[in-house]
Write a protein that holds these residues in place. Structure first.
Motif, PDB file in Angstrom:
ATOM      1  N   MET A   1       0.915  -0.948  -0.173  1.00 56.36           N
ATOM      2  CA  MET A   1       0.196   0.324  -0.154  1.00 56.36           C
ATOM      3  C   MET A   1       1.177   1.081   0.252  1.00 56.36           C
ATOM      4  N   THR A   2       0.417   1.828  -0.555  1.00 59.09           N
ATOM      5  CA  THR A   2       1.305   3.215  -1.049  1.00 59.09           C
ATOM      6  C   THR A   2       0.352   4.648  -0.822  1.00 59.09           C
ATOM      7  N   ARG A   3       0.776   5.728   0.212  1.00 58.21           N
ATOM      8  CA  ARG A   3      -0.331   7.024   0.186  1.00 58.21           C
ATOM      9  C   ARG A   3       0.051   8.411  -0.240  1.00 58.21           C
ATOM     10  N   ILE A   4      -0.572   8.939  -1.218  1.00 62.84           N
ATOM     11  CA  ILE A   4       0.312  10.334  -1.742  1.00 62.84           C
ATOM     12  C   ILE A   4      -0.871  10.837  -1.424  1.00 62.84           C
ATOM     13  N   GLY A   5      -1.272  12.212  -0.542  1.00 63.17           N
ATOM     14  CA  GLY A   5      -1.505  12.855  -0.234  1.00 63.17           C
ATOM     15  C   GLY A   5      -2.932  12.424   0.371  1.00 63.17           C
ATOM     16  N   ASP A   6      -4.359  12.557  -0.462  1.00 63.27           N
ATOM     17  CA  ASP A   6      -5.470  11.604  -0.493  1.00 63.27           C
ATOM     18  C   ASP A   6      -6.046  10.351  -0.836  1.00 63.27           C
ATOM     19  N   VAL A   7      -4.559  10.097  -1.912  1.00 62.00           N
ATOM     20  CA  VAL A   7      -4.916   9.211  -2.872  1.00 62.00           C
ATOM     21  C   VAL A   7      -4.362   7.900  -2.121  1.00 62.00           C
ATOM     22  N   THR A   8      -5.422   6.596  -1.843  1.00 60.31           N
ATOM     23  CA  THR A   8      -4.673   5.314  -1.651  1.00 60.31           C
ATOM     24  C   THR A   8      -4.080   4.392  -2.924  1.00 60.31           C
ATOM     25  N   ILE A   9      -3.178   4.117  -2.924  1.00 59.79           N
ATOM     26  CA  ILE A   9      -2.745   2.769  -3.782  1.00 59.79           C
ATOM     27  C   ILE A   9      -2.646   1.399  -3.237  1.00 59.79           C
ATOM     28  N   ARG A  10      -3.338   0.329  -3.579  1.00 52.99           N
ATOM     29  CA  ARG A  10      -3.123  -0.936  -2.998  1.00 52.99           C
ATOM     30  C   ARG A  10      -2.883  -1.954  -3.666  1.00 52.99           C
ATOM     31  N   ALA A  11      -1.933  -2.863  -3.684  1.00 55.89           N
ATOM     32  CA  ALA A  11      -1.615  -3.879  -4.331  1.00 55.89           C
ATOM     33  C   ALA A  11      -1.481  -5.212  -3.866  1.00 55.89           C
ATOM     34  N   SER A  12      -2.295  -6.330  -4.153  1.00 54.45           N
ATOM     35  CA  SER A  12      -1.733  -7.822  -3.519  1.00 54.45           C
ATOM     36  C   SER A  12      -1.694  -8.585  -4.803  1.00 54.45           C
ATOM     37  N   VAL A  13      -1.164  -9.669  -4.514  1.00 53.77           N
ATOM     38  CA  VAL A  13      -1.092 -11.095  -4.880  1.00 53.77           C
ATOM     39  C   VAL A  13      -0.708 -12.133  -4.765  1.00 53.77           C
ATOM     40  N   VAL A  14      -1.809 -13.055  -4.991  1.00 52.09           N
ATOM     41  CA  VAL A  14      -1.884 -13.979  -4.573  1.00 52.09           C
ATOM     42  C   VAL A  14      -1.885 -15.636  -5.528  1.00 52.09           C
ATOM     43  N   GLN A  15      -1.629 -16.665  -5.602  1.00 52.34           N
ATOM     44  CA  GLN A  15      -1.648 -17.628  -6.599  1.00 52.34           C
ATOM     45  C   GLN A  15      -3.405 -17.769  -6.738  1.00 52.34           C
ATOM     46  N   THR A  16      -4.014 -17.856  -8.110  1.00 55.53           N
ATOM     47  CA  THR A  16      -5.281 -18.159  -7.830  1.00 55.53           C
ATOM     48  C   THR A  16      -5.661 -19.464  -7.889  1.00 55.53           C
ATOM     49  N   SER A  17      -5.453 -20.479  -7.500  1.00 54.90           N
ATOM     50  CA  SER A  17      -5.936 -21.686  -6.403  1.00 54.90           C
ATOM     51  C   SER A  17      -5.936 -21.690  -5.543  1.00 54.90           C
ATOM     52  N   THR A  18      -5.911 -20.256  -4.690  1.00 54.41           N
ATOM     53  CA  THR A  18      -6.150 -19.582  -3.662  1.00 54.41           C
ATOM     54  C   THR A  18      -7.827 -19.368  -3.777  1.00 54.41           C
ATOM     55  N   LEU A  19      -7.938 -18.865  -4.558  1.00 56.45           N
ATOM     56  CA  LEU A  19      -9.337 -18.554  -4.640  1.00 56.45           C
ATOM     57  C   LEU A  19     -10.495 -19.116  -5.108  1.00 56.45           C
ATOM     58  N   PRO A  20     -12.287 -18.813  -3.904  1.00 55.87           N
ATOM     59  CA  PRO A  20     -12.523 -19.149  -4.322  1.00 55.87           C
ATOM     60  C   PRO A  20     -13.460 -19.663  -5.619  1.00 55.87           C
ATOM     61  N   ASP A  21     -13.609 -20.158  -5.983  1.00 54.82           N
ATOM     62  CA  ASP A  21     -14.744 -20.302  -7.658  1.00 54.82           C
ATOM     63  C   ASP A  21     -15.147 -19.352  -8.193  1.00 54.82           C
ATOM     64  N   THR A  22     -15.830 -18.994  -7.189  1.00 50.67           N
ATOM     65  CA  THR A  22     -17.105 -17.532  -6.990  1.00 50.67           C
ATOM     66  C   THR A  22     -16.441 -16.106  -7.268  1.00 50.67           C
ATOM     67  N   VAL A  23     -14.664 -16.062  -6.939  1.00 50.80           N
ATOM     68  CA  VAL A  23     -14.044 -15.276  -7.496  1.00 50.80           C
ATOM     69  C   VAL A  23     -13.704 -15.196  -8.795  1.00 50.80           C
ATOM     70  N   ALA A  24     -12.879 -16.526  -8.870  1.00 46.45           N
ATOM     71  CA  ALA A  24     -12.173 -17.015  -9.866  1.00 46.45           C
ATOM     72  C   ALA A  24     -13.494 -16.686 -10.909  1.00 46.45           C
ATOM     73  N   MET A  25     -14.420 -17.395 -11.282  1.00 44.87           N
ATOM     74  CA  MET A  25     -15.363 -16.542 -11.376  1.00 44.87           C
ATOM     75  C   MET A  25     -15.606 -15.008 -12.701  1.00 44.87           C
ATOM     76  N   GLN A  26     -15.743 -14.805 -11.284  1.00 40.30           N
ATOM     77  CA  GLN A  26     -16.348 -12.919 -11.068  1.00 40.30           C
ATOM     78  C   GLN A  26     -14.889 -12.307 -11.930  1.00 40.30           C
ATOM     79  N   TYR A  27     -13.749 -12.624 -12.103  1.00 38.87           N
ATOM     80  CA  TYR A  27     -12.819 -12.351 -12.324  1.00 38.87           C
ATOM     81  C   TYR A  27     -12.262 -12.258 -13.495  1.00 38.87           C
ATOM     82  N   GLY A  28     -13.269 -13.828 -14.497  1.00 43.05           N
ATOM     83  CA  GLY A  28     -12.744 -13.990 -15.173  1.00 43.05           C
ATOM     84  C   GLY A  28     -11.777 -15.239 -15.541  1.00 43.05           C
TER      85      GLY A  28
END
Length: 121
Positions: free
Chosen positions: A1-28
C-alpha cells in the motif's frame, strides 16, 4: 500500500488456486498454482469513505532468473468500486518482483515495487 495525499493505492498478489470458485469466475480467470493474480485498487478520500479513481496501470513481473513478463491489466467493476486485475505465470518455488506504474486521470503518476514468494501448495 502507498498513500499520496488523499489517494491510496493498494496492490496484492495471490496464487489463483487460493481463490474461491465464485471469485475466480467473477474475475474471469483460471484457478492454478502456476498463475498469480495481481489486484490493484486506487482510492481517494478518508478511510471508510473512499471512492474509486480511474487509472491506467502498467505492470511487470520479474522472476529470480531475470525472466520478465508484462502483465496486461483490465478494469473490474463491482458496483461503485473499480479495481484492476491481471495475471502472471509463475514457476514454483519462485520469488517475483512486481513493478507498477499508476497514472491517474489528470496525469498524476505513481510507482510501486514489491516482492512476493510463491511455493507449491
Amino acid at each position: 500500500m502507498t498513500r499520496i495525499g488523499d489517494v491510496t493505492i493498494r496492490a496484492s498478489v495471490v496464487q489463483t488456486s487460493t481463490l474461491p470458485d465464485t471469485v475466480a469466475m467473477q474475475y474471469g480467470i483460471e484457478r492454478s498454482d502456476r498463475l498469480a493474480l495481481l489486484l490493484v485498487a486506487v482510492r481517494q478520500g478518508p478511510e471508510a469513505q473512499e471512492t474509486a479513481l480511474p487509472a491506467t496501470i502498467t505492470a511487470t513481473a520479474t522472476d529470480l532468473r531475470g525472466r520478465r513478463q508484462d502483465i496486461p491489466m483490465r478494469e473490474l467493476r463491482t458496483g461503485d468500486l473499480l479495481d484492476y486485475v491481471g495475471t502472471a505465470e509463475i514457476d514454483l518455488p519462485d520469488t517475483m518482483r512486481f513493478e507498477l506504474t499508476i497514472v491517474r486521470e489528470g496525469g498524476a503518476r505513481s510507482t510501486m515495487q514489491f516482492n512476493r514468494e510463491f511455493y507449491p501448495r
